[in-house]
Design an enzyme around this catalytic site. Structure first.
Site, short mmCIF file in Angstrom:
data_model
loop_
_atom_site.label_atom_id
_atom_site.label_comp_id
_atom_site.label_asym_id
_atom_site.label_seq_id
_atom_site.Cartn_x
_atom_site.Cartn_y
_atom_site.Cartn_z
N SER A 84 0.86 -1.11 -0.12
CA SER A 84 -0.09 0.16 0.02
C SER A 84 0.89 1.18 0.10
O SER A 84 1.89 1.20 0.65
CB SER A 84 -1.06 0.02 1.17
OG SER A 84 -1.53 -1.03 1.43
N CYS A 85 0.35 2.34 -0.73
CA CYS A 85 1.43 3.42 -0.61
C CYS A 85 0.46 4.56 -0.70
O CYS A 85 -0.36 4.89 -1.69
CB CYS A 85 2.25 3.38 -2.03
SG CYS A 85 3.31 4.90 -2.08
#
Length: 125
Positions: A102-103
């Protein structure tokens, strides 16, 4: 559970551990670009700061007897999503196994860092 600590990564700047090993799973705290030798935030652009974050994560992983190939999930926090491509250029050199990720962009990171990354890693049985 085992607390993981190494002097090769920055000491926690709050009431938490660098990482916790639970069985064969490692849960790291987020690493920001602090130089463990000086305790200071590395100055420079996202590339310089991302490199320091990877060095810090490498040290934490090593303290648990692991390396980047053991990472199954990362969570990456960027102060500015405009840095996404430059961050990815550093990230892909370390996470060659392409773990889940996830970013997200956040309003602000500790010490006004540009990037923070945490990992979950699994040691083979």
């Amino acid at each position: 559970m085992q607390t993981i600590h190494t002097d090769r990564a920055p000491a926690a700047i709050g009431p938490y551990s660098q990482a916790i090993l639970a069985g064969n799973q490692l849960y790291s705290s987020g690493q920001i670009p602090i130089d463990p030798a000086t305790g200071e935030l590395v100055q420079g652009d996202i590339t310089a700061q991302a490199e320091q974050v990877m060095k810090n994560l490498s040290a934490v992983l090593a303290a648990a007897g692991m390396e980047f190939t053991h990472v199954v999930k990362t969570t990456c926090f960027l102060a500015d999503m405009a840095d996404f491509a430059a961050f990815n250029a550093v990230y892909e050199r370390y996470f060659t196994g392409k773990p889940a990720r996830s970013c997200v962009a956040v309003k602000q990171l500790p010490k006004n860092a540009l990037v923070e990354v945490e990992v979950i890693a699994v040691r083979e049985a």
